[in-house]
Design a protein around this motif. Structure first.
Motif, PDB file in Angstrom:
ATOM      1  N   SER A  25       0.851  -1.189   0.000  1.00  0.00           N
ATOM      2  CA  SER A  25       0.000   0.000   0.000  1.00  0.00           C
ATOM      3  C   SER A  25       0.885   1.236   0.000  1.00  0.00           C
ATOM      4  O   SER A  25       2.064   1.173   0.340  1.00  0.00           O
ATOM      5  N   LYS A  75      -5.093  -6.131  -6.225  1.00  0.00           N
ATOM      6  CA  LYS A  75      -4.984  -6.024  -4.767  1.00  0.00           C
ATOM      7  C   LYS A  75      -3.562  -5.698  -4.327  1.00  0.00           C
ATOM      8  O   LYS A  75      -3.301  -5.563  -3.135  1.00  0.00           O
ATOM      9  N   LYS A  76      -2.642  -5.615  -5.282  1.00  0.00           N
ATOM     10  CA  LYS A  76      -1.242  -5.325  -4.960  1.00  0.00           C
ATOM     11  C   LYS A  76      -0.719  -6.323  -3.921  1.00  0.00           C
ATOM     12  O   LYS A  76      -0.050  -5.948  -2.952  1.00  0.00           O
ATOM     13  N   THR A  77      -1.025  -7.581  -4.148  1.00  0.00           N
ATOM     14  CA  THR A  77      -0.703  -8.626  -3.175  1.00  0.00           C
ATOM     15  C   THR A  77      -0.001  -9.788  -3.856  1.00  0.00           C
ATOM     16  O   THR A  77      -0.372 -10.177  -4.970  1.00  0.00           O
TER      17      THR A  77
END
Length: 118
Positions: A25, A75-77
């Motif tokens: 994030s 989700k940048k995951t």
């Protein structure tokens, strides 16, 4: 500017499974490679698996066929599914993310402990 939050570590018996997650994030315009490293006591940090933005992946020989890296760009995951765990997998696992924010920088997660023991 960028924060990485890891989760999913813990203790498991040999043969068990765990799934690690690492969510990014902050000021992120794009994420390039996402990787998982691990460091066992008294040993150097080593690359476990890496995945490019397009989904191409590579693995350390010691985990091939047992671990699977994946990512959710929305989700940048990044995830690491670990199956058939053995005691030699015991280590602190760190995610590493190559990010384009106001500049291009590589960030490390805080680390999550994985212990494989009977």
């Amino acid at each position: 500017q960028v924060q990485l939050v890891e989760s999913g570590g813990g203790s498991v018996q040999p043969g068990g499974s765990l799934r690690l997650s690492c969510a990014a994030s902050g000021i992120i315009f794009s994420i390039y490679s996402m990787s998982w490293y691990r460091q066992a006591p008294g040993k150097q940090r080593e690359l476990v698996a890496a995945i490019t933005r397009s989904g191409s992946s590579n693995y350390a020989d010691s985990v091939k066929g047992r671990f699977t890296i994946s990512r959710d760009n929305a989700k940048k995951t990044v995830y690491l599914q670990m199956n058939s765990l053995i005691p030699e997998d015991t280590a602190v696992y760190y995610c590493n993310v190559d990010v384009l924010g106001y500049d291009r920088t590589s960030y490390w997660g805080q680390g999550t402990q994985v212990t494989v023991s009977s």
